[in-house]
Design a protein around this motif. Structure first.
Motif, PDB file in Angstrom:
ATOM      1  N   MET A 223       6.792 -14.143   1.575  1.00  0.00           N
ATOM      2  CA  MET A 223       7.141 -12.591   2.013  1.00  0.00           C
ATOM      3  C   MET A 223       7.963 -11.895   1.304  1.00  0.00           C
ATOM      4  O   MET A 223       9.029 -12.167   1.203  1.00  0.00           O
ATOM      5  N   VAL A 224       7.515 -10.756   0.898  1.00  0.00           N
ATOM      6  CA  VAL A 224       8.608  -9.630   0.046  1.00  0.00           C
ATOM      7  C   VAL A 224       8.992  -8.261   0.877  1.00  0.00           C
ATOM      8  O   VAL A 224       7.942  -7.598   1.081  1.00  0.00           O
ATOM      9  N   THR A 225      10.260  -8.219   1.112  1.00  0.00           N
ATOM     10  CA  THR A 225      10.299  -6.981   2.102  1.00  0.00           C
ATOM     11  C   THR A 225      10.166  -5.796   1.100  1.00  0.00           C
ATOM     12  O   THR A 225      10.342  -5.753  -0.076  1.00  0.00           O
TER      13      THR A 225
ATOM     14  N   THR B 209      16.827  -2.621  -9.642  1.00  0.00           N
ATOM     15  CA  THR B 209      15.657  -1.790  -9.519  1.00  0.00           C
ATOM     16  C   THR B 209      14.493  -2.663  -8.894  1.00  0.00           C
ATOM     17  O   THR B 209      14.595  -4.104  -8.736  1.00  0.00           O
ATOM     18  N   THR B 210      13.131  -2.440  -8.739  1.00  0.00           N
ATOM     19  CA  THR B 210      12.295  -3.216  -8.289  1.00  0.00           C
ATOM     20  C   THR B 210      11.973  -3.979  -9.172  1.00  0.00           C
ATOM     21  O   THR B 210      11.393  -5.394  -8.792  1.00  0.00           O
ATOM     22  N   GLN B 211      12.042  -3.800 -10.617  1.00  0.00           N
ATOM     23  CA  GLN B 211      11.891  -5.295 -11.700  1.00  0.00           C
ATOM     24  C   GLN B 211      12.724  -6.171 -11.420  1.00  0.00           C
ATOM     25  O   GLN B 211      12.316  -7.583 -11.435  1.00  0.00           O
ATOM     26  N   ASP B 212      14.096  -5.989 -10.823  1.00  0.00           N
ATOM     27  CA  ASP B 212      15.109  -6.991 -10.681  1.00  0.00           C
ATOM     28  C   ASP B 212      14.518  -7.875  -9.503  1.00  0.00           C
ATOM     29  O   ASP B 212      14.499  -9.066  -9.519  1.00  0.00           O
ATOM     30  N   PHE B 213      14.096  -7.021  -8.328  1.00  0.00           N
ATOM     31  CA  PHE B 213      13.524  -7.791  -7.124  1.00  0.00           C
ATOM     32  C   PHE B 213      12.278  -8.623  -7.316  1.00  0.00           C
ATOM     33  O   PHE B 213      12.018  -9.421  -6.518  1.00  0.00           O
ATOM     34  N   CYS B 214      11.439  -8.196  -8.311  1.00  0.00           N
ATOM     35  CA  CYS B 214      10.522  -8.782  -8.584  1.00  0.00           C
ATOM     36  C   CYS B 214      10.611 -10.333  -9.546  1.00  0.00           C
ATOM     37  O   CYS B 214       9.990 -11.303  -9.001  1.00  0.00           O
ATOM     38  N   ARG B 215      11.665 -10.237 -10.018  1.00  0.00           N
ATOM     39  CA  ARG B 215      12.191 -11.606 -10.679  1.00  0.00           C
ATOM     40  C   ARG B 215      12.520 -12.434  -9.363  1.00  0.00           C
ATOM     41  O   ARG B 215      12.357 -13.707  -9.503  1.00  0.00           O
TER      42      ARG B 215
ATOM     43  N   HIS C 197       5.506  -5.821   1.816  1.00  0.00           N
ATOM     44  CA  HIS C 197       5.560  -4.638   2.476  1.00  0.00           C
ATOM     45  C   HIS C 197       6.142  -3.460   1.789  1.00  0.00           C
ATOM     46  O   HIS C 197       7.388  -3.787   1.409  1.00  0.00           O
ATOM     47  N   SER C 198       5.672  -2.325   1.651  1.00  0.00           N
ATOM     48  CA  SER C 198       6.200  -1.175   0.916  1.00  0.00           C
ATOM     49  C   SER C 198       6.467  -1.567  -0.448  1.00  0.00           C
ATOM     50  O   SER C 198       5.623  -1.786  -1.167  1.00  0.00           O
ATOM     51  N   GLU C 199       7.780  -1.377  -0.831  1.00  0.00           N
ATOM     52  CA  GLU C 199       7.979  -1.742  -2.254  1.00  0.00           C
ATOM     53  C   GLU C 199       7.745  -3.147  -2.423  1.00  0.00           C
ATOM     54  O   GLU C 199       7.238  -3.203  -3.620  1.00  0.00           O
ATOM     55  N   GLY C 200       7.622  -3.936  -1.532  1.00  0.00           N
ATOM     56  CA  GLY C 200       7.311  -5.403  -1.576  1.00  0.00           C
ATOM     57  C   GLY C 200       5.857  -5.579  -2.121  1.00  0.00           C
ATOM     58  O   GLY C 200       5.393  -6.625  -2.678  1.00  0.00           O
TER      59      GLY C 200
ATOM     60  N   GLY D 186       1.613  -0.344   0.362  1.00  0.00           N
ATOM     61  CA  GLY D 186       1.794  -0.161  -0.947  1.00  0.00           C
ATOM     62  C   GLY D 186       1.523   1.006  -1.586  1.00  0.00           C
ATOM     63  O   GLY D 186       0.814   1.965  -1.312  1.00  0.00           O
ATOM     64  N   VAL D 187       2.482   1.363  -2.803  1.00  0.00           N
ATOM     65  CA  VAL D 187       2.341   2.609  -3.489  1.00  0.00           C
ATOM     66  C   VAL D 187       1.152   2.596  -4.543  1.00  0.00           C
ATOM     67  O   VAL D 187       1.257   1.657  -5.121  1.00  0.00           O
TER      68      VAL D 187
END
Length: 417
Positions: free
Chosen positions: A167-169, A220-226, A249-252, A273-274
């Motif tokens: 689960m990714v916030t 950024t989103t790339q960092d959280f993706c890792r 959820h959302s950016e997740g 999601g966007v």
């Protein structure tokens, strides 16, 4: 997408001797135009008998804000925070503190009542639980981030049959429950999935809760993706689950599609999601919120990009140039993408339509728009963020049911449309 709320800085701070009659918790609603902001004031005393005070602004997710007590007596209280030009003065009338809140020349009546009613969140799970949990950590070595989380194993757990969901916030640093406005949506989802035979791993974002390390200021989103990718690798390496999927959820949700494009997961669940370029999505968000707040201003994409706040925020600078559609197109595992039609942060139209179009070549995908649901998938009236706190429901039961049914059906490739 940022879990932005209408920002009206409300802060208080502390000092002086204590008046016994005013000890306790006081709450009231501050009315700022069409917006209602609940305030909670906790009046107490320290071990030296000096008056202390903290303030909560529940609708803004702010708790235990330090407060300066300028004056206190048996029937009167004055608090202030000079750095934002705010103050409150009230006098006891019966069981109520009646007074005035002031900020930057604006004066608003504010009545505080003793002992506020507890916030009701009926969907928050309560023990005993019909499942087991395990506290775990996993590491994103590239970013030197160690993420702490909780795995829930359903009662009928079988490593050969039980799927697991990472689960990714959404954006903004949050704990493993994705806690916001005293709602715990990820805990509610994880509890429901466990009761329907599905395991989950939810984790604190880097630098939050029990998670440590990792760049925060410029992330950024790339960092959280890792970080999320490290979670997927951890789950696969345990060899405890039949399939490993991701729910974001959302950016997740966009991180979920990034993982999907890497062929790293067995299924993807996108919640709000966007589905269009970042600057289009954020501009649409700003315009819808302004419209529902009674403002006639319409901002263009270029005007949004030129705002000073955009240039100052590394996350926004990256996100406005991000186009999620290539990642969505490359996601060929089963996908369930959902949105609420009253979401004002990630508008269902055009985002869900963008996702649906990008999934055209995906053999197993389902998109669904829910009527009267907001960005948190609560039943709502306007969809504006100032409703999130006042709504008792954490997440629509229909959404919970659909997610669990989809996960359990998709393993046999029987996807109902």
């Amino acid at each position: 997408m940022k879990k932005t709320i209408l920002s009206f800085l409300l802060v208080f701070t502390t000092i002086t001797t204590f008046a016994q009659d005013l000890r306790g918790t006081w709450s009231g609603d501050l009315h700022v135009g069409p917006t209602t902001l609940p305030l909670v004031l906790h009046v107490n005393t320290d071990d030296k008998g000096v008056a202390t005070c903290t303030m909560d602004s529940p609708a803004q997710g702010a708790k235990d804000i330090p407060t300066k007590v300028d004056f206190i007596s048996n029937d009167s209280l004055a608090v202030s925070v000079t750095m934002i030009g705010a103050s409150y003065k009230g006098r006891l009338h019966g069981a109520e503190l009646k007074g005035t809140f002031m900020q930057n020349g604006m004066q608003l009546p504010l009545t505080l009542k003793r002992e506020a009613n507890a916030v009701k969140r009926p969907q928050t799970p309560q023990p005993p639980y019909p499942y087991t949990t395990e506290e775990v950590t996993f590491t994103n070595e590239k970013d030197h981030a160690t993420l702490a989380g909780t795995i829930i194993y359903p009662a009928n757990y079988d490593k050969k049959k039980t799927p697991v969901v990472l689960m990714v916030t959404g954006s903004g640093l949050q704990n493993r429950d994705e806690e916001v406005f005293e709602h715990k949506p990820f805990l509610v989802i994880a509890d429901y999935l466990a009761r329907h035979g599905i395991a989950t791993l939810r984790y604190d974002d880097r630098g939050t809760g029990a998670s440590v390390g990792g760049e925060l200021k410029n992330a950024t989103t790339q960092d959280f993706c890792r970080d999320a990718e490290a979670g997927i690798m951890y789950l696969r390496n345990t060899k405890k689950f039949s399939r490993v999927g991701v729910l974001g959820h959302s950016e997740g949700a966009n991180i979920a599609f990034m993982l999907g494009s890497m062929r790293g997961v067995d299924f993807v669940i996108s919640m709000a999601g966007v589905g269009v370029k970042g600057d289009e999505a954020l501009t649409a968000q700003a315009n819808r919120i302004m419209q529902l707040s009674g403002m006639s201003t319409v901002m263009t994409v270029e005007q949004y990009r030129q705002q000073p706040a955009v240039a100052e925020n590394p996350w926004v600078r990256w996100f406005i140039d991000y186009d999620p559609r290539p990642d969505i197109v490359c996601t060929q595992c089963p996908v369930f993408a959902i949105n609420g039609n009253k979401d004002v942060q990630v508008l269902s139209d055009p985002n869900l339509k963008g996702i649906s179009k990008a999934l055209a070549k995906n053999k197993i995908n389902l998109t669904k728009e829910y009527p009267s649901l907001n960005h948190l998938f609560q039943h709502c009236t306007t969809g504006l963020p100032n409703e999130y706190f006042t709504i008792e429901e954490t997440i629509s039961p229909e959404v919970l049911q659909d997610i669990a049914e989809w996960i359990n059906q998709v393993k046999t490739r029987r996807v109902r449309r």
